[in-house]
Enzyme design. Structure first.
Site, short mmCIF file in Angstrom:
data_model
loop_
_atom_site.label_atom_id
_atom_site.label_comp_id
_atom_site.label_asym_id
_atom_site.label_seq_id
_atom_site.Cartn_x
_atom_site.Cartn_y
_atom_site.Cartn_z
N GLU A 36 -81.48 107.33 -63.93
CA GLU A 36 -80.16 107.40 -64.55
C GLU A 36 -79.86 106.01 -65.12
O GLU A 36 -79.94 105.03 -64.39
CB GLU A 36 -79.11 107.80 -63.52
CG GLU A 36 -79.31 109.17 -62.92
CD GLU A 36 -78.32 109.46 -61.81
OE1 GLU A 36 -77.12 109.63 -62.12
OE2 GLU A 36 -78.73 109.47 -60.64
N ARG A 262 -88.03 107.36 -49.39
CA ARG A 262 -87.68 106.26 -50.28
C ARG A 262 -88.07 104.94 -49.62
O ARG A 262 -88.29 104.86 -48.40
CB ARG A 262 -86.19 106.26 -50.60
CG ARG A 262 -85.29 106.06 -49.39
CD ARG A 262 -83.83 106.02 -49.80
NE ARG A 262 -83.56 104.85 -50.62
CZ ARG A 262 -82.41 104.67 -51.28
NH1 ARG A 262 -81.46 105.59 -51.23
NH2 ARG A 262 -82.21 103.58 -51.99
N LYS A 272 -77.19 100.98 -56.12
CA LYS A 272 -76.76 100.48 -57.44
C LYS A 272 -75.30 100.05 -57.41
O LYS A 272 -74.92 99.09 -58.08
CB LYS A 272 -76.97 101.56 -58.50
CG LYS A 272 -78.40 101.69 -58.98
CD LYS A 272 -78.45 102.68 -60.15
CE LYS A 272 -79.88 102.89 -60.62
NZ LYS A 272 -79.94 103.88 -61.72
#
Length: 555
Positions: A36, A262, A272
């Site tokens: 994104e 992850r 983020k």
């Protein structure tokens, strides 16, 4: 298609891909990396990049770079450009043109209308607060929205009016009609479209309704013919929804989603939102501040693509969450730079040395190897009456075991002569400002028999050295788990006040005047360094410390 010969460990995703190819399920695999564009990529994304592009490369397939750009209020072209640069810098090439989810907005919108016509989607007018109340909890089922039984005709009309811009942001949403009592909350009539009167960086002002990530992702995979849609474990609970959309729409193929753990790295944050907060509040100097966990920051700090790829391979791919020690990444950086970085000398805290018995006006051009093991040629250091050494390399009253200069003591200058400290010159405050030494002309590159020399220190020429700034970067956070702030505080409480020490007036050997931005150097006895890509100039070189020579956080 069989996997090429390799000594690479066969983690579970490699095994899955191999089995699919052996069974003829796919003639060619297609993966994708779908960021994104709402921030810069971090070390966790590096693992995903290496995995998706790496699998495609190993098995002769394709990997797409696709921007999942469904939220124009948080996305910027700057992020898109940075992400493309990061992927290329890591050493990967995407197949075909760069793709965007926004390329498929027309098709996604048409599919949303098909769901409405099939009685599988409806326009809902619950407020966000009401929607949360109706949604239920992990232990209680949700309740049907009072708008759930609208007629197909009414829903088509309402959605058309949403699309034409008739309603304000948040006034209505389009939801899938699945099951408000489903144990998996993601299946409780999830949102498909939201109203957002916002300019989109790719489509401009064409749209004022935008699809949700969950609705976009699987259909974009299907349009592109993705065979293995690889996500991190937090998307595991979204997989039933991913499959529901594929099962209820006339998509050209049905990709399969797989999840892996992850990358969680201690002494860092990879949210983020938190990274953006660090930037916006001025705790760091932008997304590429060398203390950040972003790929752009690693590049600016002097990390190498090869070291990051090796790190991602070393930590492996599993389905078990865990935390990787920052020391593993730093080991990979050191290991790569030790083998490939040329050596140089830079005095961080200069102390002037006058070699009293060296002839005035005489200069010897000494040749030193650029690397002790690799054939990288030589660099030239002019040796004359005046040189600089580091202040820490002379002490008037040293502790036991000190192996550098002291009054009457001798050391060897790297690649040069043995010198003896004869006199320390001080200022009015008692600070040492100059050192008077003598040299032994018979010791160039050798130790005469019976001569005991305590140690070897680095130095730079006096007249020909390059004045520079050196930035000593360290870990941004002082605790292994920075997300656990002090009681009542936040992760910002754990910022390491010593994460950046700026030293001006440093002196570098002349060869470093020719340094380029893509070079890394081992400054002997100091660590690994590179030129700063943002602030350095020919008139004022700035060197960033990439990593220390050894782990300074042990114990």
């Amino acid at each position: 298609m069989s996997k090429p010969e390799s000594t690479t460990p066969a983690h579970f995703l490699r095994q899955i891909v191999q089995a699919d190819l052996d069974a003829g399920k796919h003639a060619r695999i297609v993966t994708r990396f779908p960021p994104e564009p709402n921030g810069y990529l971090h070390i966790g994304h590096a693992k995903s990049i290496c995995l998706n592009f790496g699998l495609a490369g190993e098995f002769g397939g394709d990997c797409h770079l696709r921007f999942d750009d469904t939220n124009p209020t948080k996305e910027e072209q700057e992020y898109i450009d940075a992400i493309k640069q990061d992927v290329e810098w890591l050493g990967f090439e995407w197949s075909g043109a760069v793709r965007h989810a926004s390329d498929y907005f027309e098709q996604l919108h048409a599919w949303a209308i098909e769901l409405i016509k099939a009685g599988k989607a409806y326009v809902c007018e619950l407020t966000p607060e009401q929607a949360r109340e109706y949604r239920g909890s992990l232990t209680e089922p949700g309740k049907n929205s009072p708008f759930r039984e609208r007629s197909v005709e009414d829903n088509l009309d309402q959605f058309a009016r949403m699309t034409s811009g008739e309603f304000a942001d948040g006034a209505k949403v389009l939801r899938a009609k699945i099951d408000m009592a489903a144990p998996n909350i993601n299946l409780r009539d999830p949102i498909i479209y939201r109203i957002r009167h916002a300019h989109h960086h790719q489509t401009g002002d064409t749209w004022c309704v935008y699809p949700s990530y969950d609705f976009t992702h699987g259909q974009s995979d299907a349009i592109e013919g993705i065979t293995h849609s690889i996500c991190t474990l937090e998307f595991e609970d979204h997989r039933p929804l991913y499959e529901w959309f594929l099962d209820n729409l006339p998509v050209p193929c049905k990709p399969r989603q797989y999840e892996f753990a992850r990358l969680n790295l201690n002494y860092t944050v990879t949210s983020k939102r938190k990274l953006k907060q660090l930037v916006d509040e001025g705790h760091v100097d932008g997304w590429d501040d060398p203390r950040m966990s972003t790929i752009s920051a690693f590049r600016r700090r002097g990390y190498t693509p090869a070291a990051i790829r090796e790190f991602c391979e070393r930590i492996g791919v599993t389905r078990s969450d865990g935390v990787v020690d920052m020391g593993v990444l730093e080991f990979c950086i050191r290991d790569d730079l030790d083998a490939n970085a040329p050596r140089a000398m830079c005095v961080l805290r200069p102390l002037k040395v006058v070699i009293s018995n060296y002839p005035e006006g005489q200069v010897e051009n000494l040749e030193l190897p650029r690397h002790p093991k690799q054939d990288m040629g030589v660099r030239v250091l002019p040796f004359s009456r005046e040189i600089y050494i580091d202040r820490d390399d002379f002490m008037i009253d040293p502790p036991k075991g000190y192996k550098r200069l002291e009054p009457g003591g001798e050391v060897r200058l790297r690649g040069s002569y043995v010198i003896r400290a004869d006199e320390a010159i001080t200022d009015a405050d008692g600070n040492i400002v100059e050192l008077r030494c003598s040299y032994d002309p018979d010791t160039l590159g050798k130790n005469p028999e019976g001569r005991k020399v305590k140690g070897v220190i680095h130095w730079v020429p006096g007249a020909d050295s390059v004045e520079c700034e050196v930035r000593l970067y360290d870990r941004l956070f002082k605790t292994a788990n920075p997300d656990k702030g002090e009681e009542g505080g936040s992760f910002l409480d754990n910022i390491n006040p010593e994460s950046l020490v700026v030293l001006s007036g440093c002196r570098a050997e002349p060869s470093l005047a020719q340094a380029s931005l893509d070079e890394r150097f081992q400054f002997e006895r100091e660590g690994y360094f590179c030129l700063d890509s943002k602030d350095s100039s020919a008139a004022r070189p700035v060197f960033n410390r990439t990593v220390t020579l050894r782990d300074s956080w042990g114990g």
